[in-house]
Design an enzyme around this catalytic site. Sequence first.
Site, PDB file in Angstrom:
ATOM      1  N   GLY A 181     -26.106  23.917  12.554  1.00 53.69           N
ATOM      2  CA  GLY A 181     -27.236  24.792  12.297  1.00 53.69           C
ATOM      3  C   GLY A 181     -27.902  25.384  13.516  1.00 53.69           C
ATOM      4  N   ILE A 182     -27.319  25.221  14.691  1.00 51.82           N
ATOM      5  CA  ILE A 182     -27.921  25.801  15.905  1.00 51.82           C
ATOM      6  C   ILE A 182     -27.604  27.293  15.919  1.00 51.82           C
ATOM      7  CG2 ILE A 182     -27.802  25.849  18.423  1.00 51.82           C
ATOM      8  CD1 ILE A 182     -27.271  22.786  18.245  1.00 51.82           C
TER       9      ILE A 182
ATOM     10  N   PRO B  99     -15.018  23.139  17.776  1.00 49.67           N
ATOM     11  CA  PRO B  99     -13.670  23.314  17.221  1.00 49.67           C
ATOM     12  C   PRO B  99     -13.749  23.844  15.793  1.00 49.67           C
ATOM     13  CG  PRO B  99     -14.290  20.994  17.187  1.00 49.67           C
ATOM     14  CD  PRO B  99     -15.375  21.720  17.914  1.00 49.67           C
TER      15      PRO B  99
ATOM     16  N   THR C 183     -12.267  13.738  15.672  1.00 51.31           N
ATOM     17  CA  THR C 183     -13.175  13.875  14.527  1.00 51.31           C
ATOM     18  C   THR C 183     -13.013  12.653  13.636  1.00 51.31           C
ATOM     19  OG1 THR C 183     -13.120  16.282  14.601  1.00 51.31           O
ATOM     20  CG2 THR C 183     -13.763  15.266  12.514  1.00 51.31           C
TER      21      THR C 183
ATOM     22  N   ARG D   2     -15.430  20.265  -1.830  1.00 52.41           N
ATOM     23  CA  ARG D   2     -15.750  21.658  -1.494  1.00 52.41           C
ATOM     24  C   ARG D   2     -15.383  22.564  -2.666  1.00 52.41           C
ATOM     25  NH1 ARG D   2     -13.236  21.762   4.656  1.00 52.41           N
ATOM     26  NH2 ARG D   2     -14.107  19.748   5.313  1.00 52.41           N
TER      27      ARG D   2
ATOM     28  N   ASP E 116     -24.379  19.030  16.922  1.00 49.81           N
ATOM     29  CA  ASP E 116     -24.088  20.336  16.338  1.00 49.81           C
ATOM     30  C   ASP E 116     -24.724  20.417  14.960  1.00 49.81           C
ATOM     31  OD1 ASP E 116     -22.444  19.056  14.462  1.00 49.81           O
ATOM     32  OD2 ASP E 116     -20.571  19.834  15.281  1.00 49.81           O
TER      33      ASP E 116
ATOM     34  N   SER F 194      -9.379  23.346  17.997  1.00 55.90           N
ATOM     35  CA  SER F 194      -9.093  22.494  16.845  1.00 55.90           C
ATOM     36  C   SER F 194      -7.610  22.170  16.775  1.00 55.90           C
ATOM     37  CB  SER F 194      -9.512  23.205  15.556  1.00 55.90           C
ATOM     38  OG  SER F 194      -9.026  22.518  14.417  1.00 55.90           O
TER      39      SER F 194
ATOM     40  N   ALA G 142     -11.117  25.532  12.635  1.00 51.86           N
ATOM     41  CA  ALA G 142      -9.730  25.702  12.208  1.00 51.86           C
ATOM     42  C   ALA G 142      -9.429  27.144  11.803  1.00 51.86           C
ATOM     43  CB  ALA G 142      -9.434  24.772  11.029  1.00 51.86           C
TER      44      ALA G 142
ATOM     45  N   TYR H  45     -14.151  29.455   2.613  1.00 53.48           N
ATOM     46  CA  TYR H  45     -13.752  28.303   3.417  1.00 53.48           C
ATOM     47  C   TYR H  45     -14.658  28.161   4.636  1.00 53.48           C
ATOM     48  CZ  TYR H  45     -11.351  25.248   6.581  1.00 53.48           C
ATOM     49  OH  TYR H  45     -11.095  24.227   7.452  1.00 53.48           O
TER      50      TYR H  45
ATOM     51  N   ARG I  17     -20.209  28.452  13.518  1.00 44.47           N
ATOM     52  CA  ARG I  17     -20.116  29.599  12.619  1.00 44.47           C
ATOM     53  C   ARG I  17     -20.589  30.925  13.221  1.00 44.47           C
ATOM     54  NH1 ARG I  17     -21.442  25.464   8.717  1.00 44.47           N
ATOM     55  NH2 ARG I  17     -19.923  25.341   7.004  1.00 44.47           N
TER      56      ARG I  17
END
Length: 343
Positions: A270-271, A70, A149, A158, A268, A99, A72, A17, A292
């Site tokens: 991939g930073i 944010p 959002t 997904r 935002d 979130s 989840a 997830y 992430r």
Amino acid sequence: MDDPEMVERLGEGAYGYFAGGAGDEITLRDNEASWSRLALLPQVLVDVGARDLSVPLLGSDLPHPIIVAPMAYQKHVHDDGEAALARAAAATDSTFVLSSQTTTSPPDVAAAVPDARQWFQLYVFKDRQVSLDLVAQAREHGYQSLVITVDFPVAGWRERDMRSGFQVEHPLAINPGGEPLTTEELFAFHDPTLDWDDIAEFADTAGMPLLLKGILSPEDAQRAASAGAAGIVVSNHGGRQLDTVLSGADALPPIVDAVDGRIDLLVDGGIRRGWDVAKALALGADAVLVGRPLLWGLARDGQAGAEAVLRQLLDEFDSTLALLGCPRARDLDASYVTAAPWT
């Protein structure tokens, strides 16, 4: 490439997830790759003995441009969940965005870091009263901005979640009974009829600055400004919604031109390093959101793990400013970046 350590820590369902994206995950991968398609252009013989990482945003100065995105269901990553990540943000003077799919109640997160800068992210649900109640609760407990959002009318395709059947096993702000729900059941709460008139109404009634997260086109950025948004987050939802859309790095420059300073711009996706932050500001962003990497830090060592990731990002950003010959973050502009010859 999947991280075997994280798979073991979180389990296949939760790891999939958080790590996964939509479709073939082309956008998920390109989010990181797109920053590498930019090369930095240092300016030498500049006095960089003192650096200023602060940036102007929403009418005031932030100590630095890194904002915690944010995310989840954080108790699926660590038992302390959102409260631990909020404390890591507070310890590094970072703005924390909670979130609305939080596994820790907004009042409890606010109580964990009562003096911190906290924003509240909102999904607009079919039961509008649930969303309105969440905004009122956030306002009551001192959250300072509302981030809606807007790229989630329905869930993205997904396949990792479809295969694993991942369920949310912790109580949520919208599911306080705590009955386990699949992601499909939770996503069914989202309102696919949300439109620009609704956004204008939220802007009028939120009682705090409104930002829209999930903008990729210059036209939508202009509409956001006209609808009363104070800012937007140029974002593809971490590559989790529609595959093969633009990365934040690629979508940002034409949006900067389109809004021409009318609203604040964040980005935002991939930073991963401090020099990515510098590239984003050089392209015209006012601040960045990071997601992430902080989750993986949280998974490894709770607040301390997430805090270590934030401190490394800040240290890298500081050294990048010095090596670029740009001692003030707010002075970064297009003269410091160019297309990379290695791509």
